[in-house]
Design a protein around this motif. Structure first.
Motif, short mmCIF file in Angstrom:
data_model
loop_
_atom_site.label_atom_id
_atom_site.label_comp_id
_atom_site.label_asym_id
_atom_site.label_seq_id
_atom_site.Cartn_x
_atom_site.Cartn_y
_atom_site.Cartn_z
N ARG A 113 39.50 36.28 66.99
CA ARG A 113 40.64 36.40 66.09
C ARG A 113 41.11 35.02 65.62
N GLU A 114 41.16 34.07 66.55
CA GLU A 114 41.55 32.70 66.20
C GLU A 114 40.61 32.11 65.16
N SER A 115 39.34 32.39 65.31
CA SER A 115 38.34 31.86 64.38
C SER A 115 38.54 32.41 62.97
N ILE A 116 38.80 33.71 62.88
CA ILE A 116 39.03 34.34 61.57
C ILE A 116 40.32 33.80 60.94
N ILE A 117 41.35 33.66 61.76
CA ILE A 117 42.63 33.14 61.26
C ILE A 117 42.45 31.74 60.69
N ALA A 118 41.77 30.89 61.44
CA ALA A 118 41.54 29.51 60.98
C ALA A 118 40.75 29.50 59.67
N LYS A 119 39.77 30.39 59.58
CA LYS A 119 38.97 30.48 58.36
C LYS A 119 39.84 30.87 57.17
N CYS A 120 40.71 31.86 57.36
CA CYS A 120 41.55 32.36 56.28
C CYS A 120 42.59 31.31 55.86
N LEU A 121 43.20 30.64 56.83
CA LEU A 121 44.18 29.60 56.51
C LEU A 121 43.55 28.47 55.71
N ALA A 122 42.29 28.16 56.05
CA ALA A 122 41.58 27.10 55.33
C ALA A 122 41.29 27.50 53.89
N MET A 123 41.28 28.81 53.62
CA MET A 123 40.99 29.30 52.27
C MET A 123 42.22 29.27 51.36
N LEU A 124 43.41 29.18 51.92
CA LEU A 124 44.63 29.29 51.12
C LEU A 124 44.68 28.34 49.92
N PRO A 125 44.30 27.06 50.06
CA PRO A 125 44.38 26.17 48.89
C PRO A 125 43.46 26.57 47.74
N HIS A 126 42.48 27.42 48.03
CA HIS A 126 41.49 27.79 47.01
C HIS A 126 41.78 29.15 46.37
N VAL A 127 42.78 29.84 46.90
CA VAL A 127 43.10 31.18 46.40
C VAL A 127 44.12 31.07 45.28
N VAL A 159 53.50 28.23 56.35
CA VAL A 159 54.60 27.30 56.05
C VAL A 159 54.04 25.92 55.73
N LYS A 160 53.10 25.46 56.55
CA LYS A 160 52.49 24.14 56.32
C LYS A 160 51.79 24.08 54.97
N PHE A 161 51.12 25.16 54.60
CA PHE A 161 50.44 25.21 53.31
C PHE A 161 51.44 25.04 52.16
N PHE A 162 52.53 25.79 52.20
CA PHE A 162 53.50 25.71 51.10
C PHE A 162 54.27 24.38 51.12
N GLU A 163 54.45 23.81 52.29
CA GLU A 163 55.06 22.48 52.36
C GLU A 163 54.16 21.46 51.67
N GLN A 164 52.86 21.61 51.88
CA GLN A 164 51.91 20.71 51.23
C GLN A 164 51.90 20.93 49.72
N GLU A 165 51.99 22.19 49.30
CA GLU A 165 52.05 22.49 47.86
C GLU A 165 53.32 21.90 47.24
N ASP A 166 54.44 21.98 47.96
CA ASP A 166 55.69 21.39 47.46
C ASP A 166 55.55 19.88 47.30
N LEU A 167 54.87 19.26 48.27
CA LEU A 167 54.65 17.81 48.19
C LEU A 167 53.79 17.45 47.00
N LEU A 168 52.72 18.22 46.77
CA LEU A 168 51.86 17.98 45.61
C LEU A 168 52.62 18.18 44.31
N ASP A 222 48.87 22.60 36.00
CA ASP A 222 49.99 23.11 35.20
C ASP A 222 50.33 24.55 35.57
N GLU A 223 49.28 25.34 35.79
CA GLU A 223 49.50 26.75 36.12
C GLU A 223 50.24 26.90 37.44
N ARG A 224 49.84 26.11 38.43
CA ARG A 224 50.48 26.19 39.75
C ARG A 224 51.90 25.64 39.71
N GLN A 225 52.13 24.61 38.93
CA GLN A 225 53.47 24.04 38.82
C GLN A 225 54.47 25.09 38.33
#
Length: 268
Positions: free
Chosen positions: A31-45, A73-82, A90-93
């Motif tokens: 389960r941990e492996s799948i979770i890590a895989k999915c979290l790593a995909m978030l920036p590409h979705v 939370v960490k993903f969206f914090e990184q997106e806010d920083l970007l 432009d689309e993401r902004q």
């Protein structure tokens, strides 16, 4: 499990894949492996698919949900920083804040379906070793909507704010003693030499940014923000009048800002 984790997931299929995997029993490591895989995909979705993906991921994670939500939370914090750095497309902004709001709605629904999600997440916050961001505060406020967790959430936030205010006081006194002259903040001191918290304080800025975003689709946090404001106003600390005043100032700013932004708050 190893093959699924190691294989390349088509970005467009992530949501359906997580929905299917949710029906399969996995051991903790798998389960941990799948979770890590999915979290790593978030920036590409694409943002449009993120709410559904987060919802499926939270339901899939079970007892590991606390780590999953922190990952989101960490993903969206990184997106806010970007966004602040002007590095988002432009689309993401244009759609970041609205996407965060929709994700919060999905998290809110998941919390109501499984209260252990909130319990596991709050345990990870108990030690206070975190930095509050607008999205993290919003998640905590969503959890506070569950009556059984309201006291726990507000207790954590109360400790977080007071500890930061105490640290600010100590740092300010140290600077005054070291430099031997008045600092810029002295202009805000009252008659007893106590510094009034101003808008540049990070705790204030974080809370007020959350209120600002609440009118842009962060609907689940509106009522909890008002409750948070009253909690700060009613805070009582006989050992430190300064901290009590700072908490009251924060609470007043929350209530005034919410009153200005939301007609519903004015009605109530």
């Amino acid at each position: 499990v190893g093959r699924v984790s190691a294989s390349k997931w088509p970005v467009r299929s992530c949501v359906n894949l997580m929905s299917s995997l949710k029906e399969i029993r996995f051991g903790h490591a798998g389960r941990e492996s799948i979770i890590a895989k999915c979290l790593a995909m978030l920036p590409h979705v694409q943002y449009s698919a993120l709410p559904s993906l987060v919802y499926q991921l939270v339901l899939f994670s079970g007892k590991q949900t606390g780590g999953v939500i922190f990952g989101v939370v960490k993903f969206f914090e990184q997106e806010d920083l970007l966004l602040k750095q002007g590095k988002l497309s432009d689309e993401r902004q244009k759609s970041l804040v609205q996407t965060e709001g929709t994700v919060l709605l999905h998290i809110d629904v998941a919390l109501k379906q499984d209260v252990t999600i909130a319990s596991v997440f709050l345990k990870k916050l108990q030690d206070g070793q975190f930095v509050l961001s607008p999205f993290l505060l919003a998640v905590m406020l969503c959890i506070s909507r569950l009556h059984r967790f309201q006291d726990s959430v507000f207790g954590i936030l109360r400790s977080y704010f007071t500890e930061r205010f105490e640290d600010n006081n100590k740092n300010h006194k140290w600077i005054k003693l070291s430099v031997g002259r008045k600092t810029k903040e002295d202009q805000y001191e009252g008659e007893e030499g106590n510094i009034n918290t101003n808008i540049t304080d990070t705790s204030h800025a974080t809370v007020l940014e959350t209120i600002k975003r609440s009118k842009l689709g962060w609907n689940p946090v509106v009522q909890p923000l008002v409750s948070l404001g009253f909690m700060c106003v009613e805070y009582n600390n006989s050992k430190s009048i300064t901290i009590q005043e700072k908490m009251m100032t924060l609470g007043c700013k929350i209530l005034v800002s919410a009153f200005e932004i939301h007609p519903l708050v004015r009605t109530e």
